[in-house]
Enzyme design. Structure first.
Site, PDB file in Angstrom:
ATOM      1  N   ASP A  72      31.801  25.753  33.021  1.00  0.00           N
ATOM      2  CA  ASP A  72      31.629  25.281  31.652  1.00  0.00           C
ATOM      3  C   ASP A  72      31.085  26.475  30.907  1.00  0.00           C
ATOM      4  OD1 ASP A  72      31.870  23.192  29.711  1.00  0.00           O
ATOM      5  OD2 ASP A  72      29.700  23.214  29.553  1.00  0.00           O
ATOM      6  N   SER A  73      31.738  26.805  29.833  1.00  0.00           N
ATOM      7  CA  SER A  73      31.309  28.001  29.121  1.00  0.00           C
ATOM      8  C   SER A  73      31.380  27.762  27.628  1.00  0.00           C
ATOM      9  CB  SER A  73      32.204  29.192  29.510  1.00  0.00           C
ATOM     10  OG  SER A  73      33.562  28.840  29.394  1.00  0.00           O
ATOM     11  N   HIS A 114      31.032  37.025  30.720  1.00  0.00           N
ATOM     12  CA  HIS A 114      30.130  35.997  31.228  1.00  0.00           C
ATOM     13  C   HIS A 114      30.741  35.299  32.448  1.00  0.00           C
ATOM     14  CE1 HIS A 114      33.001  34.420  28.411  1.00  0.00           C
ATOM     15  NE2 HIS A 114      32.648  33.157  28.567  1.00  0.00           N
TER      16      HIS A 114
END
Length: 199
Positions: A70-71, A181
């Protein structure tokens, strides 16, 4: 050959994931690859909670090892919005061109470090033996003044990385897979996956 399901139907994301995990001695497949169409309610309060919900749901349906992420994008000037709602921001079917322009417009009066933002990614790994773990990766940057770049997807064209003097949509795939990320979170998780595969 062992396999791991990565709980996504997003082709852009899957391309990144396969590239980062290509040296794993196992097959990495998407939900599309296994023809699994499932609607998962992501009602967690954090990126980690949402990643766990996805990984656990798919693991229970398939009884296989599952990775899920989940970003999202946190913009400090917008009180860290869109955050965990990044994909659903302004409505799920709203294009990223509209979302990106909305953020640029909201930051019209913001300059310098007032435009600070970060991409955050939480990865969850769920195994049939009940073991679940998570990792988190972050990249700091600034919101640009216009969309730039054709690579990447989502908010990449407005996320400016000062050290590279460009947006994440202007980075090459290799550069992005070094600093993103998702890359950071996946690389940390890769060690845990390797340990599991070795058993």
């Amino acid at each position: 050959m062992k396999r791991i399901i990565f709980a996504t139907t997003n082709e852009g994301k899957m391309k990144e994931v396969k590239s980062i995990l290509e040296d794993l001695e196992c097959e990495v497949v998407s939900l599309k690859d296994i023809n699994l169409d499932v609607d998962i309610v992501e009602d967690g309060k954090t990126f980690e909670e949402n990643a766990i919900i996805k990984a656990k749901t798919i693991m229970e349906l398939t009884n296989e090892m599952v990775l899920a992420d989940d970003s999202g994008l946190e913009v400090d000037y917008l009180d860290k919005a869109p955050g965990i709602y990044s994909a659903r921001f302004l409505g799920e079917d709203t294009s990223y061109r509209i979302k990106n322009q909305y953020i640029i417009d909201k930051l019209e009066n913001a300059t310098g470090n007032e435009r600070s933002a970060r991409f955050i990614c939480a990865i969850a790994f769920a195994c049939p033996d009940g073991q679940i773990s998570t990792t988190r990766g972050t990249i700091e940057g600034l919101i640009g003044y216009e969309e730039k770049g054709e690579n990447g997807f989502g908010y990449d064209p407005i996320f400016y990385v000062p050290e590279f003097n460009c947006t994440t949509a202007e980075l090459s795939t290799n550069q992005k897979n070094e600093i993103s990320h998702r890359a950071k979170a996946l690389k940390e998780m890769k060690e845990r996956v390797l340990t599991k595969l070795a058993r």
